[in-house]
Design a protein around this motif. Structure first.
Motif, PDB file in Angstrom:
ATOM      1  N   ARG A  77      -4.754  -9.566   9.557  1.00 34.14           N
ATOM      2  CA  ARG A  77      -5.899  -9.147   8.758  1.00 34.14           C
ATOM      3  C   ARG A  77      -5.713  -9.487   7.275  1.00 34.14           C
ATOM      4  NH1 ARG A  77      -5.232  -2.546   9.405  1.00 34.14           N
ATOM      5  NH2 ARG A  77      -3.427  -2.301   8.028  1.00 34.14           N
ATOM      6  N   TYR A  78      -6.796  -9.484   6.573  1.00 33.70           N
ATOM      7  CA  TYR A  78      -6.839  -9.832   5.148  1.00 33.70           C
ATOM      8  C   TYR A  78      -6.584  -8.567   4.323  1.00 33.70           C
ATOM      9  CZ  TYR A  78      -8.837 -12.073   0.928  1.00 33.70           C
ATOM     10  OH  TYR A  78      -9.057 -12.594  -0.317  1.00 33.70           O
ATOM     11  N   VAL A  79      -5.781  -8.692   3.280  1.00 31.73           N
ATOM     12  CA  VAL A  79      -5.514  -7.542   2.415  1.00 31.73           C
ATOM     13  C   VAL A  79      -5.891  -7.900   0.986  1.00 31.73           C
ATOM     14  CG1 VAL A  79      -3.801  -5.867   1.646  1.00 31.73           C
ATOM     15  CG2 VAL A  79      -3.508  -7.012   3.840  1.00 31.73           C
ATOM     16  N   SER A  80      -6.625  -7.018   0.340  1.00 31.79           N
ATOM     17  CA  SER A  80      -6.855  -7.210  -1.090  1.00 31.79           C
ATOM     18  C   SER A  80      -6.036  -6.156  -1.819  1.00 31.79           C
ATOM     19  CB  SER A  80      -8.330  -7.036  -1.425  1.00 31.79           C
ATOM     20  OG  SER A  80      -8.664  -5.671  -1.407  1.00 31.79           O
ATOM     21  N   GLY A  81      -5.562  -6.504  -3.002  1.00 32.18           N
ATOM     22  CA  GLY A  81      -4.751  -5.535  -3.730  1.00 32.18           C
ATOM     23  C   GLY A  81      -4.288  -6.068  -5.058  1.00 32.18           C
ATOM     24  N   TYR A  82      -3.211  -5.504  -5.544  1.00 33.45           N
ATOM     25  CA  TYR A  82      -2.661  -5.896  -6.843  1.00 33.45           C
ATOM     26  C   TYR A  82      -1.180  -6.178  -6.682  1.00 33.45           C
ATOM     27  CZ  TYR A  82      -6.839  -3.151  -7.890  1.00 33.45           C
ATOM     28  OH  TYR A  82      -8.101  -2.641  -7.899  1.00 33.45           O
ATOM     29  N   ILE A  83      -0.668  -6.921  -7.645  1.00 34.85           N
ATOM     30  CA  ILE A  83       0.761  -7.223  -7.603  1.00 34.85           C
ATOM     31  C   ILE A  83       1.340  -7.098  -9.005  1.00 34.85           C
ATOM     32  CG2 ILE A  83       0.383  -9.703  -7.891  1.00 34.85           C
ATOM     33  CD1 ILE A  83       2.731 -10.162  -6.006  1.00 34.85           C
ATOM     34  N   GLU A  84       2.583  -6.645  -9.075  1.00 37.01           N
ATOM     35  CA  GLU A  84       3.237  -6.542 -10.382  1.00 37.01           C
ATOM     36  C   GLU A  84       3.893  -7.882 -10.675  1.00 37.01           C
ATOM     37  OE1 GLU A  84       6.442  -3.520 -12.422  1.00 37.01           O
ATOM     38  OE2 GLU A  84       6.971  -4.574 -10.602  1.00 37.01           O
ATOM     39  N   ALA A 110       7.628 -11.298   1.692  1.00 40.91           N
ATOM     40  CA  ALA A 110       6.946 -10.204   2.382  1.00 40.91           C
ATOM     41  C   ALA A 110       6.436  -9.248   1.325  1.00 40.91           C
ATOM     42  CB  ALA A 110       7.898  -9.503   3.325  1.00 40.91           C
ATOM     43  N   ALA A 111       5.299  -8.599   1.595  1.00 40.63           N
ATOM     44  CA  ALA A 111       4.769  -7.638   0.627  1.00 40.63           C
ATOM     45  C   ALA A 111       5.752  -6.465   0.516  1.00 40.63           C
ATOM     46  CB  ALA A 111       3.398  -7.149   1.077  1.00 40.63           C
ATOM     47  N   GLY A 112       6.006  -6.094  -0.718  1.00 44.51           N
ATOM     48  CA  GLY A 112       6.999  -5.037  -0.913  1.00 44.51           C
ATOM     49  C   GLY A 112       6.488  -3.936  -1.803  1.00 44.51           C
ATOM     50  N   GLU A 113       7.396  -3.323  -2.509  1.00 40.73           N
ATOM     51  CA  GLU A 113       7.022  -2.196  -3.354  1.00 40.73           C
ATOM     52  C   GLU A 113       6.179  -2.602  -4.546  1.00 40.73           C
ATOM     53  OE1 GLU A 113       9.902   1.220  -4.049  1.00 40.73           O
ATOM     54  OE2 GLU A 113      11.220  -0.425  -3.472  1.00 40.73           O
ATOM     55  N   ARG A 114       6.207  -3.886  -4.861  1.00 36.42           N
ATOM     56  CA  ARG A 114       5.430  -4.338  -6.020  1.00 36.42           C
ATOM     57  C   ARG A 114       4.023  -4.794  -5.626  1.00 36.42           C
ATOM     58  NH1 ARG A 114       9.423  -8.468  -8.534  1.00 36.42           N
ATOM     59  NH2 ARG A 114       7.838  -8.715 -10.159  1.00 36.42           N
ATOM     60  N   HIS A 115       3.677  -4.615  -4.366  1.00 38.73           N
ATOM     61  CA  HIS A 115       2.320  -4.882  -3.904  1.00 38.73           C
ATOM     62  C   HIS A 115       1.579  -3.560  -3.725  1.00 38.73           C
ATOM     63  CE1 HIS A 115       4.100  -8.755  -2.814  1.00 38.73           C
ATOM     64  NE2 HIS A 115       2.862  -9.242  -2.654  1.00 38.73           N
ATOM     65  N   VAL A 116       0.394  -3.460  -4.302  1.00 35.21           N
ATOM     66  CA  VAL A 116      -0.439  -2.273  -4.113  1.00 35.21           C
ATOM     67  C   VAL A 116      -1.651  -2.685  -3.274  1.00 35.21           C
ATOM     68  CG1 VAL A 116      -1.940  -0.578  -5.233  1.00 35.21           C
ATOM     69  CG2 VAL A 116       0.298  -1.122  -6.218  1.00 35.21           C
ATOM     70  N   LYS A 117      -1.805  -2.000  -2.152  1.00 35.05           N
ATOM     71  CA  LYS A 117      -2.855  -2.373  -1.191  1.00 35.05           C
ATOM     72  C   LYS A 117      -4.153  -1.632  -1.520  1.00 35.05           C
ATOM     73  CE  LYS A 117      -2.230  -1.487   3.456  1.00 35.05           C
ATOM     74  NZ  LYS A 117      -1.316  -1.525   4.604  1.00 35.05           N
ATOM     75  N   VAL A 118      -5.264  -2.359  -1.565  1.00 36.67           N
ATOM     76  CA  VAL A 118      -6.550  -1.702  -1.834  1.00 36.67           C
ATOM     77  C   VAL A 118      -7.394  -1.595  -0.565  1.00 36.67           C
ATOM     78  CG1 VAL A 118      -8.734  -1.835  -3.101  1.00 36.67           C
ATOM     79  CG2 VAL A 118      -6.594  -2.363  -4.251  1.00 36.67           C
ATOM     80  N   ALA A 119      -7.648  -2.719   0.093  1.00 37.68           N
ATOM     81  CA  ALA A 119      -8.531  -2.687   1.255  1.00 37.68           C
ATOM     82  C   ALA A 119      -8.099  -3.741   2.261  1.00 37.68           C
ATOM     83  CB  ALA A 119      -9.985  -2.935   0.833  1.00 37.68           C
ATOM     84  N   VAL A 120      -8.454  -3.522   3.537  1.00 34.47           N
ATOM     85  CA  VAL A 120      -8.148  -4.497   4.571  1.00 34.47           C
ATOM     86  C   VAL A 120      -9.409  -4.822   5.355  1.00 34.47           C
ATOM     87  CG1 VAL A 120      -5.773  -3.671   4.845  1.00 34.47           C
ATOM     88  CG2 VAL A 120      -7.576  -2.758   6.324  1.00 34.47           C
TER      89      VAL A 120
END
Lengths: 291, 849
Positions: free
Chosen positions: A198-205, A245-255
């Motif tokens: 699935r597709y994930v939208s979010g933010y990254i540090e 891989a998405a880690g602690e510096r990825h913030v997930k908003v929506a899928v």
């Protein structure tokens, strides 16, 4: 890690618009990898927003500005705590063939994540990409990381050459795009091989304040990556734009199934066709969690 | 059945097959005995006459309800056969119980798919079929429908098999068409052949629309709710069906642009203000109702509507996404679906349907391919869009391609041979295969329309699918004794007084008025200048006339308006002014804009007007192609002047002088006033600069009068040569000169005064007060000060030696202020009548510094 996220979207109209309507998906969702501590939405001009949870469990906010205005500003702020969250090594060692069998037994809930969508059609990936990514006996974890790396190495990150309407065909042909394109491409490849994603939208540090690692890409605006469904029910985040891989510096908003399901802001307005869009995202690490 | 020897038997040579409903062997089937006898009581000639009468009445309906001005090719080809279909009491009992049972089951199915999806998790049917359905929109998930009614009204397509069994061929639960045809067919047959109705006590059909209104009314808790029928009104078919239904049900027929979402409620925009809408009877595809809720749709629709529905502040019928029940892929599982939700066996069986993504089923279809009909899982455009399928999916070849490329979106049904009935044609009865569409309402007390839409199949039948036209229709009778009387209390409509017209109609006519006036104005001014230059002035230097041409350009917001010097290529400039459709202000573009605006509200104008405008637009289109010459430009603008005049005359003569018409006039007068002012703003200060009172004749001023079609008026009024102050007075203040600002503004005021908008929400009051202020401002303009009389001897008894001081800057400033006020008047009209901004905006204050 604890972050303060601020996501500002600003529309400036050349001539005042008489009405604006928009649906927002900018409220980060709670999951095993993150907890939302606080969240606030500010809309200027000031109007009320309605809220609901959509089919995919995303927070959706809707607002309308029914009077003349020449600018809309939407500021979404949240404080989030992220946690390390990784699949068990045994899961990653599952051979692809076995994983596919497991998928078949739970196909009902995974079906939509295996289907082509408007933005992630399967045909271009099937026809244009000859490379074989998956062997029956290969461990799934290894295969997925290789695919992640292949996209990272084969495609050039180049903002401005593509937009939402750029077909996947062109991205494959020109070998360049942005995080959104890479996510759609990866989804198409995975799905055409029977692996639900699935597709994930979010933010990254972008910068790790504690290390001197190179900057991560995608921090200036909304970021996008994918999540693969691993046998046993783990959605594993993979970020092909940053080869990790998405880690602690990825913030997930929506899928969702593709970008259309998670678009941060979808709206219309009544007025002259001339508008300027400005999006600003900032993700700052705050004092480490005391709890 | 015995016939007396002297009585005709029209069915002697009728060769009934074993499928015939009316004839079994040589005997007439029981339900048809009376009809056959009644028909045999008429002579062959009489039957022909009756059928002709039916054809004429039907053709008239087709014309009456076709979109005005459309070619007959697209008009409604309405054919009604005089031989009705008669259902036996037993048949009707099965049909009505079966239809209601099926409707209830599929209603539960729709609700389930958009909520828990229990039927899928319990594996009652293959989950991929609904999940892949292009009509299943995730964005409508979790939305509650009032009373749990997701398909309040709908239909099923039925066929009667030779053994007498009724089968369901397809579900039609989204927005099926046909009710209006049933109601009209009954009326036509009863009028043209009343004797037939003496043979049997036929259950009436007309009350169905009343039941529907009541059911819609019950979809909200609001007392005396405001119900609207939402349409896109694109084709003649929908135009007829929906216009008829709305009128019969006493509800407003609206398009997406008529609705507005404000603060989580949806409103109908009318010239009386915003009217809250409580129930929307939807006749448009779910995915197009709201561009925000559905990604990738165009900007049609009502932004924010889905949010209002989700909040329960408006009911929508049928529920958004109800089309999932029409998915042909699930037809095969109909019995299971009915059993799952009702706990009973299906009363009506479903025609065998095969899904091509299933290997066994596909093999079966391939083996029997010649006796199969291919169908896509949904008819919507959304299927083609999802697949990127180029074809229209309406020919066997395209369906074959679909089946090959995307078998998962394709089903097959065996070609069926359903029942036949006699059809009267060319003086004879011959057997013809028939289909039927049965309609229901799933209200508190479910209702099935007694009868249905029976259609005769056509040789050119679209791949076996039903189309409303087919080869004509049959009135369909259910025996009254078999129909349970529903004692539904009928609410008296209190809102029959909704006479105010929609804002969209008003706005379209207003803009059409403005654009046509602008086109005519520019064309006439261009012609005047051309004539001045070549005919009257001979070798006069063209440069001298540049300021006037420039003024015309300014009046039409043309980019040349700001140029100091005349462009070298005046032909190019003139083309841009007259013919170039890509120049927003050109005459051609204005005519096209007027056509565009009127095209959206064609039912509000007369066909004659529409035809005139279309012809003009086509003419200009042709003129603008190829090489443009000066004479071609003159010819074109001549044509525009006379054709617009013809249009105005036709409009005056053939259109109803109602509110809509008044908005057309308001637009026209406002545009003319603005046009005059824009011209004066540039021309008067210029004329004042070069003006010398003792000039013999000011050619500039004469030309200015001509440009405003006021030279003759001036001569009659003043019987003198053109003086600056007099010209200004005539063009600004004259109450009689149709080209004066004052005259136009007064007419705007009059037109607004006639609108039927008085009452509790007299929104027009503010506008009228504003215009009154504008008129008194205009009339108190210090003309004497702005344009000191050059002939004081005549006017004030002073000496002509004192050279008056004309200050071009003062003139400019005054005219500028006046233009601003007029533009504000436009904004005010727009806010109050069209966009309804005044609800939020503070009341406009005139003449703020």
């Amino acid at each position: 890690m604890r972050f303060k996220v601020s996501h500002t979207t600003r529309y400036k109209y050349a001539a005042p618009a008489s009405e604006s309507f928009a649906e927002l998906r900018v409220w980060p969702r709670d999951s095993e990898s993150q907890k939302i501590i606080s969240r606030e939405l500010v809309i200027k001009p000031e109007v009320r927003a309605d809220h609901y949870l959509d089919y995919f469990g995303n927070h959706v906010e809707f607002f309308s500005i029914p009077f003349r205005h020449s600018e809309v500003r939407v500021i979404s702020e949240a404080e989030i705590e992220t946690f390390p969250y990784e699949p068990r090594p045994a899961v990653l060692d599952t051979p692809i063939g076995e994983a596919r069998q497991i998928y078949n037994s739970t196909l009902f809930r995974l079906f939509e994540y295996l289907q082509p969508t408007e933005l992630a059609p399967l045909t271009p990936a099937r026809k244009k990409i000859r490379k074989v990514f998956f062997h029956e006996t290969q461990p799934i974890g290894e295969a997925l990381l290789k695919l992640n790396q292949w996209i990272f190495k084969t495609f050039e990150y180049k903002p401005g050459v593509t937009d939402v309407s750029t077909p996947l065909d062109d991205v494959i042909k020109n070998k360049r795009g942005v995080c959104q394109d890479f996510a759609h491409l990866m989804l198409a490849i995975l799905r055409s091989h029977g692996i639900p994603a699935r597709y994930v939208s979010g933010y990254i540090e972008a910068f790790d304040p504690e290390k001197t690692d190179p900057e991560l890409i995608g921090a200036a605006a909304s970021h996008a990556w994918v999540e693969v469904f691993l046998p046993g029910g783990f959605w594993w985040g993979l970020d092909p734009t940053n080869n990790q891989a998405a880690g602690e510096r990825h913030v997930k908003v929506a899928v969702g199934r593709d970008y259309n399901d998670v678009a941060p802001m979808r709206g219309t307005y009544k007025g002259a066709l001339d508008q300027q869009l400005q999006v600003m995202v900032s993700l700052t690490r705050t004092a480490n969690a005391t709890t | 059945m015995l016939q007396s020897a002297d009585q005709p038997n029209h069915f002697r040579d009728y060769s009934a097959s074993h499928r015939d409903e009316a004839f079994a062997g040589n005997a007439v089937a029981q339900p048809y005995q009376a009809i056959v006898k009644a028909l045999n009581d008429c002579s062959a000639h009489e039957l022909k006459v009756r059928q002709q009468r039916l054809d004429r009445a039907a053709a008239e309906l087709g014309i009456q309800f076709a979109l005005p001005g459309e070619r007959s090719r697209e008009a409604i080809d309405w054919k009604l056969d005089l031989f009705p279909r008669v259902l036996s009491a037993e048949d009707w009992d099965v049909i009505s119980r079966g239809v209601i049972q099926r409707a209830q089951a599929f209603n539960a199915y729709i609700s389930d798919i958009y909520h828990e999806q229990k039927i899928l998790s319990e594996r009652v049917l293959p989950f991929e079929l609904p999940l892949r359905d292009p009509a299943f929109h995730r964005s409508f998930s979790g939305i509650e429908s009032h009373g749990g009614r997701y398909c309040l009204t709908g239909a099923f397509d039925l066929v009667r098999m030779p053994d007498g069994e009724w089968q369901v061929l397809e579900n039609q639960l989204a927005t099926p068409i046909g009710v209006s045809y049933i109601l009209q067919n009954r009326r036509l047959l009863a009028q043209c052949f009343p004797e037939l109705f003496a043979t049997m006590n036929v259950a009436p059909v007309a009350s169905f629309s009343t039941y529907l209104t009541e059911a819609l009314r019950a979809q909200t808790d609001v007392a005396n709710p405001n119900i609207v029928l939402l349409t896109r009104g694109e084709t003649n078919q929908t135009h007829f069906e929906e216009g008829f239904l709305a009128r019969h049900m006493g509800i407003s027929l609206v398009r997406p642009a008529d609705l507005l979402v404000r603060d989580s409620y949806v409103y109908l925009k009318t010239i009386r203000g915003l009217e809250r809408v409580d129930v929307i009877y939807r006749r448009v595809e779910s995915s197009t109702v709201d561009p925000i809720a559905t990604a990738g749709t165009s900007f049609e629709g009502v932004p924010g509507l889905v949010n209002v529905i989700r909040k329960g502040n408006v009911s929508i019928v049928n529920a958004l996404g109800s089309g999932v029940a029409d998915n042909r892929a699930i037809l095969r599982y109909s019995d299971r679906i009915i059993g799952y939700y009702t706990g009973r066996r299906a009363i009506l069986p479903t025609a065998p349907t095969y899904h091509l993504s299933d290997h066994d089923q596909r093999d079966y279809v391939l083996e029997n391919f010649d006796s199969m009909v291919l169908k896509p899982v949904q008819d919507h455009a959304s299927l083609r869009k999802r697949l990127g399928f180029k074809g229209l999916l309406d020919s066997p070849a395209e369906l074959k391609r679909l089946a090959k490329q995307y078998p998962e979106y394709c089903v097959a049904q065996p070609v069926i041979s359903p029942s036949q009935l006699p059809r009267f044609r060319g003086g004879d009865f011959s057997p013809h295969t028939v289909f039927m569409r049965a309609f229901f309402i799933l209200g508190e007390e479910p209702v099935v329309l007694p009868g249905g839409l029976t259609r005769q199949t056509s040789r050119h039948h679209r791949s076996g699918r039903l189309s409303v036209y087919a080869e004509g229709m049959k009135d369909t009778w259910a025996p009254a004794e078999a129909v349970i009387d529903r004692d539904i209390p009928i609410t008296k409509t209190i809102t029959g007084e909704r006479i105010s017209i929609g804002s969209r109609t008003a706005e379209s006519l207003y803009w059409a008025g403005r654009y046509l006036n602008r086109a005519e104005n520019t064309a006439r001014q261009f012609n005047t200048l051309e004539n001045l230059r070549w005919d009257q002035l001979g070798l006069m230097d063209q440069q001298a006339y540049w300021p006037l041409l420039q003024a015309i350009a300014a009046a039409n917001s043309h980019k040349y308006a700001k140029r100091k010097r005349m462009p070298r290529d005046t032909l190019k400039f003139s083309t841009q002014l007259v013919l170039d459709p890509s120049e927003a202000a050109s005459v051609n573009a204005c005519v096209l804009s007027a056509q565009f605006n009127l095209g959206a509200v064609r039912s509000a104008i007369s066909p004659e007007c529409w035809q005139t405008l279309r012809e003009l637009a086509i003419y200009l289109g042709n003129q603008s192609r190829g090489r443009v010459t000066r004479s071609k430009l003159r010819e074109s603008s001549d044509q525009v002047v006379s054709e617009v005049a013809r249009f105005q005359g036709l409009a005056e003569r053939t259109m109803l002088h109602d509110d809509a018409w008044q908005f057309y006039r308001i637009g026209g007068f406002l545009e003319r006033a603005l046009g005059v002012l824009y011209l004066l703003e540039v021309a008067l200060p210029r004329a004042a600069e070069t003006y010398r009172a003792d000039d013999e004749e000011s050619t500039d001023l004469t030309a200015l009068l001509r440009l405003n079609a006021s030279l003759d008026a001036y001569r009659r009024e003043y019987r003198s040569r053109a003086y600056l102050d007099r010209v200004a007075r005539l063009l600004l203040l004259s109450p009689n000169n149709p080209s004066s600002v004052n005259y136009c503004v007064r007419n705007v005021r009059y037109a607004i005064g006639t609108l039927s908008i008085s009452g509790e929400r007299d929104v027009g009051e503010g506008v009228v007060a504003g215009i009154d202020a504008l008129i008194s401002y205009l009339e108190s303009l210090p003309i004497n000060h702005m344009f000191p009389s050059p002939v004081p001897g005549l006017d004030a008894g002073g000496s002509s030696e004192e050279s008056p001081s004309v200050k071009p800057n003062v003139i400019k400033k005054q005219l500028n202020a006046l233009t601003k006020e007029l533009e504000k008047l436009h904004e005010n009209i727009e806010d109050v009548f069209f966009s309804h901004q005044h609800v939020y905006a503070r009341s406009p204050v005139l003449f703020e510094s």
